[in-house]
Design an enzyme around this catalytic site. Sequence first.
Site, PDB file in Angstrom:
ATOM      1  N   CYS A  72       0.983  -1.050  -0.033  1.00 58.21           N
ATOM      2  CA  CYS A  72      -0.020   0.026   0.161  1.00 58.21           C
ATOM      3  C   CYS A  72       0.756   1.281  -0.114  1.00 58.21           C
ATOM      4  O   CYS A  72       1.679   1.327   0.955  1.00 58.21           O
ATOM      5  CB  CYS A  72      -0.981  -0.125   1.111  1.00 58.21           C
ATOM      6  SG  CYS A  72      -1.939   1.409   1.390  1.00 58.21           S
ATOM      7  N   CYS A  75       0.380   3.469   3.334  1.00 64.12           N
ATOM      8  CA  CYS A  75       0.772   3.099   4.662  1.00 64.12           C
ATOM      9  C   CYS A  75       2.103   3.807   5.189  1.00 64.12           C
ATOM     10  O   CYS A  75       2.893   4.009   4.242  1.00 64.12           O
ATOM     11  CB  CYS A  75       0.863   1.647   4.549  1.00 64.12           C
ATOM     12  SG  CYS A  75      -0.668   0.759   5.199  1.00 64.12           S
ATOM     13  N   HIS A 133      -3.907   1.068   7.901  1.00 62.96           N
ATOM     14  CA  HIS A 133      -4.404   0.744   6.687  1.00 62.96           C
ATOM     15  C   HIS A 133      -5.996   0.338   6.893  1.00 62.96           C
ATOM     16  O   HIS A 133      -6.697   0.422   5.779  1.00 62.96           O
ATOM     17  CB  HIS A 133      -3.491  -0.446   6.171  1.00 62.96           C
ATOM     18  CG  HIS A 133      -3.910  -1.022   4.844  1.00 62.96           C
ATOM     19  ND1 HIS A 133      -3.494  -0.242   3.764  1.00 62.96           N
ATOM     20  CD2 HIS A 133      -4.644  -2.001   4.526  1.00 62.96           C
ATOM     21  CE1 HIS A 133      -3.978  -1.088   2.552  1.00 62.96           C
ATOM     22  NE2 HIS A 133      -4.636  -1.930   3.051  1.00 62.96           N
ATOM     23  N   ASN A 173     -14.057   9.748  -1.422  1.00 63.33           N
ATOM     24  CA  ASN A 173     -14.924   8.653  -2.163  1.00 63.33           C
ATOM     25  C   ASN A 173     -14.584   7.284  -1.365  1.00 63.33           C
ATOM     26  O   ASN A 173     -13.426   7.094  -1.190  1.00 63.33           O
ATOM     27  CB  ASN A 173     -14.171   8.115  -3.656  1.00 63.33           C
ATOM     28  CG  ASN A 173     -14.421   9.412  -4.491  1.00 63.33           C
ATOM     29  OD1 ASN A 173     -15.242  10.174  -4.599  1.00 63.33           O
ATOM     30  ND2 ASN A 173     -13.311   9.583  -5.435  1.00 63.33           N
ATOM     31  N   HIS A 184      -7.006   1.913   1.741  1.00 69.58           N
ATOM     32  CA  HIS A 184      -6.480   2.830   3.028  1.00 69.58           C
ATOM     33  C   HIS A 184      -7.161   4.022   3.031  1.00 69.58           C
ATOM     34  O   HIS A 184      -7.582   4.634   2.123  1.00 69.58           O
ATOM     35  CB  HIS A 184      -5.135   3.215   2.661  1.00 69.58           C
ATOM     36  CG  HIS A 184      -4.204   3.689   3.876  1.00 69.58           C
ATOM     37  ND1 HIS A 184      -3.185   3.087   4.406  1.00 69.58           N
ATOM     38  CD2 HIS A 184      -4.463   4.859   4.612  1.00 69.58           C
ATOM     39  CE1 HIS A 184      -2.936   3.590   5.501  1.00 69.58           C
ATOM     40  NE2 HIS A 184      -3.375   4.508   5.823  1.00 69.58           N
ATOM     41  N   HIS A 186      -8.619   7.404   2.875  1.00 68.66           N
ATOM     42  CA  HIS A 186      -7.996   8.709   2.240  1.00 68.66           C
ATOM     43  C   HIS A 186      -9.072   9.345   1.781  1.00 68.66           C
ATOM     44  O   HIS A 186     -10.047   8.824   1.127  1.00 68.66           O
ATOM     45  CB  HIS A 186      -6.932   8.146   1.613  1.00 68.66           C
ATOM     46  CG  HIS A 186      -7.242   7.678   0.175  1.00 68.66           C
ATOM     47  ND1 HIS A 186      -7.622   6.626  -0.054  1.00 68.66           N
ATOM     48  CD2 HIS A 186      -7.215   8.206  -1.084  1.00 68.66           C
ATOM     49  CE1 HIS A 186      -7.847   6.368  -1.217  1.00 68.66           C
ATOM     50  NE2 HIS A 186      -7.620   7.339  -2.038  1.00 68.66           N
ATOM     51  N   GLN A 188      -9.425  13.367  -1.036  1.00 69.53           N
ATOM     52  CA  GLN A 188      -8.707  14.252  -1.976  1.00 69.53           C
ATOM     53  C   GLN A 188      -9.065  15.566  -1.899  1.00 69.53           C
ATOM     54  O   GLN A 188     -10.125  15.906  -1.247  1.00 69.53           O
ATOM     55  CB  GLN A 188      -8.798  13.630  -3.365  1.00 69.53           C
ATOM     56  CG  GLN A 188      -8.552  11.963  -3.702  1.00 69.53           C
ATOM     57  CD  GLN A 188      -8.598  11.555  -4.839  1.00 69.53           C
ATOM     58  OE1 GLN A 188      -8.084  12.102  -6.064  1.00 69.53           O
ATOM     59  NE2 GLN A 188      -9.720  10.936  -5.223  1.00 69.53           N
TER      60      GLN A 188
HETATM   61 ZN   LIG Z   1      -2.447   1.335   3.930  1.00 70.27          ZN
END
Ligand SMILES: [Zn+2]
Length: 356
Positions: A72, A75, A133, A173, A184, A186, A188
Amino acid sequence: MTAPTRAKLADGRDILFFALPGHPPQPVPDRRPLPPRDKQHSELRFDRTTGQWVIIAALRQDRTYKPPPDQCPLCPGPTGLTSEVPARDYDVVVFENRFPSLSGAGGLSPVGDGFASAPGHGRCEVICFSGNHTGSFAGLQAPHARLVVEAWRHRTAELLSQPGIEQVFCFENRGEEIGVTLTHPHGQIYGYPYLTPRTATMLHQAREHRIRHGNNLFHDLLAHEVADGGRIIARSDLFTAFVPFAARWPVEVHIYPNRFVPSLIELDADELDGFAQLYLDVLRRFDRMYPSPLPYISALHQYTDAQPEGYFHVELMSIRRSAAALKYLAGSESAMDAFISDVTPESVAERLQELA
Ligand SMILES: [Zn+2]
């Protein structure tokens, strides 16, 4: 405002670490042999039939697609060789997207009077909500969620201060169902060189409302929702969450501060806490709706001084319409922008009210 720790990635991109009290970030040098940043911008092309810009970002075809969990890129990468986040650990981090839809300074400078186009100037950032994660935004502790809000706030102020950026859009999203390629947790942050079509439409409606009624459109809608009460999901002294009267999505919730502010930047300390709390409350209800977590889009609508009718709010929406079925944007929606909803907003609100 929280001051982040700044560093550079191997190819010169900015990375900013936002930390919880007592947990200073520990960045390490990014030692990856990254190719130089592509100087080739995406392209904006103007669609004269709709009056809207389209971003042509062909370089994004090469972006990372569903890597295995041990690779990933979001991470923490303590060796500085494996990750976009070269650090032993982090709480919240923001960095420039390696595969940006918009990049570089210069604003909107259209050329051509038949086919009009422009360089895809602007900014695309990734914000990682946690170094963990397998977590999600809904699973964050309140102080950690508040730190994400602080990071959104910081980026909004800083990107709006850059020449050529007209609108800053923070969004998440969540879920493979809506095309997320990295699991993971997150989101934007986009800095557009033009006002997006939806924002332009909403501000037009607000100006019309001001002329007819002498009031702010969003303020009046919030007051109507509160007076009606049937679609209110949660309400505190400072914020209100409701399913809007004319919801377009199978699940749709809007969150407004009870006081008019144009963006996160103007919220005070209590309001920032209150926002993080109500936002978490709504996301946790979402994840209790079905056996698996709800895929959703979260969109922060923020405005500048140049848009005096703009009232900060969040619009959350999901395409999941039952445990087994998704709503696809088919002919009426995709071709005509005429939404058809299979559920009443009141029934969705009732369900979300029960999930407290
Ligand atoms: Zn990750």
